[in-house]
Each structure stands twice: as C-alpha cells, then as structure tokens.
Design a protein around this motif. Structure first.
Motif, PDB file in Angstrom:
ATOM      1  N   LYS A 188       0.835  -1.183   0.000  1.00 34.61           N
ATOM      2  CA  LYS A 188       0.000   0.000   0.000  1.00 34.61           C
ATOM      3  C   LYS A 188       0.877   1.244   0.000  1.00 34.61           C
ATOM      4  N   GLU A 189       1.967   1.149   0.774  1.00 33.64           N
ATOM      5  CA  GLU A 189       2.895   2.264   0.887  1.00 33.64           C
ATOM      6  C   GLU A 189       3.474   2.626  -0.488  1.00 33.64           C
ATOM      7  N   LYS A 243       0.922   4.231  -2.745  1.00 34.72           N
ATOM      8  CA  LYS A 243       0.669   5.617  -2.340  1.00 34.72           C
ATOM      9  C   LYS A 243       1.812   6.507  -2.826  1.00 34.72           C
ATOM     10  N   GLU A 274       1.385   6.983  -6.578  1.00 39.55           N
ATOM     11  CA  GLU A 274       0.278   7.852  -6.970  1.00 39.55           C
ATOM     12  C   GLU A 274       0.563   9.309  -6.613  1.00 39.55           C
ATOM     13  N   THR A 275       1.204   9.535  -5.468  1.00 37.05           N
ATOM     14  CA  THR A 275       1.526  10.907  -5.075  1.00 37.05           C
ATOM     15  C   THR A 275       2.549  11.513  -6.040  1.00 37.05           C
ATOM     16  N   ILE A 330       7.016   9.355   1.549  1.00 36.73           N
ATOM     17  CA  ILE A 330       6.251   9.603   0.324  1.00 36.73           C
ATOM     18  C   ILE A 330       6.552  10.976  -0.279  1.00 36.73           C
TER      19      ILE A 330
END
Ligand code: ADP
Ligand code: MG
Length: 475
Positions: free
Chosen positions: A323-324, A327, A330-331, A368
């Motif tokens: 998931k990390e 994310k 996508e960021t 992130i």
C-alpha cells in the motif's frame, strides 16, 4: 530419497483498533509498562468484558477480502492456562465457531499463481509480556499488551516449500495492510506466526507427523526455520527414527530449532464457552455496509495502473506490492505529472535498495513526499538521473530532504550553456588524438567525449545539452 514438504501457517495479526478487544484501555505501542491496563485486562473479579465492535468489523473485512464465509453466529471460548502474563488465568478466544471460515488467498512463486485455502480466522485477545532482562534474578510483567485484539489466520496444510510459505506470509501482510486492519509492523510484533512442518514420501497418502515452530516474526526467519526443520526431519527419518509431534522454538541467533514441549505433554486447556459474552450475531446488512466501504485491493489497483497509467502488468504488480509503494507512486505521479518517471524509479532504484537491505518501504527512511520531491527535481531537470541516484542513496541513509541534499552537496544540474561549452571545449582540446580518430569515422568515440565532460562537471552537466554542444564542436 526424495521427500515432500508440507507446511501450514497460523498467523497472528494484531488488529489496529484504538482500544482493546474487551476493554477501553489503549493499544498504543511503546508506552511505559502497565500504563494501559484496566480492570478487565487485570482480571479483577466482578468486571465484565465489553466487545469492541471495530475488531469485529476488521475481521469481517478480512473475511470478505478472502472470499470466506462470515458466520452469522459465532462464539467465544475460554482457553485456560496458568502463566504470569495472563492475570485472568484464561484467554478469550474462538475455538468451536470462528467468525471467519473457508477462505482463500493467491500467492505467487516464480510468477506462478497458487491458491492457498484458509481454514479459519478467529478473534482472540493477546496476553501480556514477561520481561526477563530488566531486573536481576527477577521477571517483570507488562500487561499493556494484555487484551489487544488478534485475528488468528489458520491455513490448510497446502504450502509445499519455504518460498511458498514466505510468499503466503507476504500475501497476508499485503492484504491486512491494504485493508488497514493491521499496521503490519513486524518488529513490534504486529504480525507473527507459528509454522507447522512435516515431510512425507510422494507415494504416502497421509501427511507426516508435524513439528510446530513457534512465534516467528520475519520473512527471513520463516524461510530459514523451515529449511532447518526439514533437514532435521529428513535426517531423523533416514536414520529410521520417528518424528515426535511437538512444539519447537526457532533460535535465530543459532539458526536451529529446539524442543519446547511435546504434544503428549501438551497443556489441557479445558476449553469451554465464555459465559460472560453473548454469541456474536452478524447480519447481512452489516456485512454489506462493510463491503461497500472496502478500500481498493491489490488486484484492482494493478488493473487501474495498466488502464490509467499505461504501465506493464509486471511493473504495475511491483508497485501494487504494498500500500505504501502505491501511495508513493500515486503521489509522485500526480505531483510531477510524470507517472512513467515515478514508476521507473520505484521499480528500478527504490526496489533495488529495498532488496539490498531486505526491508519494507514502511521501514525505510524514504518518505512519500520526499520521493515525490525527487521525481519533481528529475522531471524539471534540476538534477540529472545520475545525480538523482546519489541523492536517493543519501535519503536512504539519512532521511534528509531532497532539496537540502541538493543544496548542501551543490548538486544542481548545470544547464548554463556557456559553462557547458567551456567544459566541452576543454575536453576537445585536451584530447586531440581522439578528436582526429572521431573525425576519421570512429563514431563510437562520441561516448568517450560525453563521459569526459560528465566527469569534468562531476556529473552535473545536463547530458542533453552536452550532446548538442559536442556534436557541434566535433563536426
Ligand atoms: P492445532 O490446533 O494443534 O495447532 P490444527 O489442526 O489447528 O492443530 O493445525 C494447525 C496448523 O497446522 C494448520 O495451519 C494446519 O494446516 C497445519 N497442519 C496440520 N497438519 C499438518 C501436517 N501434517 N503437516 C504440516 N502442517 C500441518
Ligand atoms: Mg496451533
């Protein structure tokens, strides 16, 4: 002689609820000993457990994501044993009728899919912790963890190699972190497993006698413990001896397993239905509501990445591994508006660093926003790809921000055409022989000139500009 390995895993997943399974005490990790304990966790007489709705919802989510049966009625049972970190003298668990049964999950080994069936997943409370190394000659008891909700996920004995066992554990880790029902932090004990191992001859119709390896909490140790245990069993059987069914402890320092207790001498837990709790009743409306609020799961993510960002399936799968990482992707894709670049860096450089250190992204120092900043700086040509690699390695070590590393190390890319021309001129006049050879038709030498300029500029010259200037000078 050839032997087949059979493995079944019992994974304990700590559910990330704010409060405990049957009390209002906090589940926060790392607080001072015995500061998160209330009367229920202490087992004081006259107090009653109050079930935590959130833990049930998380168990149901897991059931839905694994195509399991969610039982409309399930029960709690008492498992009785005596131990200092268990003040009540029993653990509340689900023995006869668990909340979740008959599920499945896909694992991938060498790019091949295999389905592992999940026998059951039941709710239970964790025990406290005995602390042996704090007081000389004495043992301390910390009850902060007592009563923390666990989901115990039991697989069928269908796993046939250490690689498959690790892949299965990783698949469960990926799923529970995607669902946000567990923080997945293995070093803090949020996920740990018991590994059951047996061996048999291919022609045997029944499974061999198993040993159970207790409380393993890392991918690497699962692999090592199984390899070690299989070898031990093969040696015994080939000497004509028997395997005794027993619980063994894996010692990661010595890389060996040791007997803890045999099954014959196993505790008699005197299970009986928990009289202080009503049956758990779950109706279809509740299940539907949870279903409608489920987060996007890895499979759906992969298809979306292929459709929306035009990624290859293999690349999309790597990014959706955690998931990390998705994310992070996508960021960075949104902020740099260059998804391809973000994907390339995650799959290449970041992945290489993860593999080198054998860590999860969530355990690394790469945040992130910092990754996103790195992609933005590559995309706007502040730094070249080569410099970016150095910057990423620095971040990996220190966690410093991209811009502070670029500034303190003076890494900003040279795009000033005057300066680049100056360096190119110098390289051309310093290497008359190579210039002559190039002009005589040895085209391959062009790379030599580019290399010299990059070296001279300490990697900071923009390669595109360098190419243009050199082409002109050498023609
Ligand atoms: P227990 O309650 O004694 O721990 P279970 O029947 O619930 O035993 O099984 C626990 C785990 O052991 C399950 O994951 C199951 O798949 C696995 N298992 C059972 N028999 C074997 C076997 N012969 N070899 C390897 N694993 C086994
Ligand atoms: Mg067991």
């Amino acid at each position: 002689m050839s032997w087949e390995t059979t493995i079944g895993l019992e994974i304990h997943v700590q559910l990330s609820t704010k409060t405990k399974l049957f009390s209002g005490a906090s589940t926060q990790f790392g607080s001072n000993p015995n500061t998160q304990v209330d009367y229920v966790d202490l087992g004081l007489p006259g107090v009653l457990p109050v079930p935590n709705r959130e833990a049930f919802n998380k168990a149901i989510m897991f059931g839905l994501a694994t195509n399991s049966t969610i039982n409309s009625i399930s029960f709690f049972d008492r498992k009785n044993y005596f131990y200092p970190d268990l003040p009540k003298g029993y653990q509340i668990t689900q023995m006869n009728k668990p909340i979740v049964e008959n599920g499945e999950i896909a694992i991938y080994v060498d790019n091949k899919e295999k389905i592992i069936n999940i026998t059951r997943a039941h709710l239970e409370e964790d025990a406290g912790k005995s602390v042996h190394d704090l007081f000389d000659g004495k043992t301390g008891v910390d009850l902060n963890r007592a009563g923390t909700p666990l989901l115990e996920i039991v697989s069928e004995p269908e796993i046939s190699s250490p690689e498959e066992a690790v892949a299965y554990f990783k698949a469960i880790h990926q799923l529970v972190t995607y669902l946000d029902i567990c923080d997945g932090n293995m070093s803090q004990g949020s996920m740990r497993c018991d590994v059951n191992v047996s061996i048999k001859k291919p022609e045997d119709t029944e499974l061999g006698t198993r040993a159970e390896l207790k409380n393993i909490n890392s991918f690497r140790f699962i692999d090592r413990a199984i390899r070690h245990e299989v070898n031990r069993q093969i040696k015994l059987l080939e000497k004509g001896e028997k395997i005794v069914q027993e619980t063994r402890l894996y010692d990661s320092d010595k890389n060996e397993t040791r007997s803890m207790r045999s099954k014959e001498a196993a505790n008699d837990y005197r299970y009986f239905p928990e009289p202080d709790l009503l049956p758990i009743v779950i109706d279809q409306n509740e299940i539907n509501e949870i279903k409608n609020n489920m987060p996007e799961l890895p499979k759906a993510k992969v298809s979306r990445y292929i459709d929306v960002f035009n990624l290859d399936e293999a690349d999309a799968k790597i990014i959706a591994t955690s998931k990390e990482m998705s994310k992070m992707f996508e960021t960075a894709a949104a902020e740099s508006m260059n998804p391809q670049l973000a994907a390339r860096w995650l799959i290449g450089e970041v992945n290489a660093l993860l593999n080198k250190d054998n860590v999860l992204l969530s355990e690394s120092k790469l945040e992130i926003n910092n990754f996103s900043a790195l992609i933005i700086r590559i995309n706007d040509e502040t730094i070249s790809g080569k410099i970016a690699k150095t910057v990423l390695e620095k971040i990996w070590e220190t966690g410093d921000t991209v811009d502070s590393i670029i500034e303190s190390e003076g890494l900003v890319q040279i795009k000033d055409s005057g300066l680049i021309e100056e360096i190119c001129n110098k390289v051309v006049s310093d290497n008359p022989d190579q210039v002559a050879a190039y002009r005589a038709g040895k085209d391959k030498l062009f790379g030599f000139f580019v290399g010299q300029v990059m070296k001279e500029s300490k990697g900071k010259a923009n390669p595109k500009n360098v190419n243009e200037v050199l082409k002109k000078l050498l023609s």
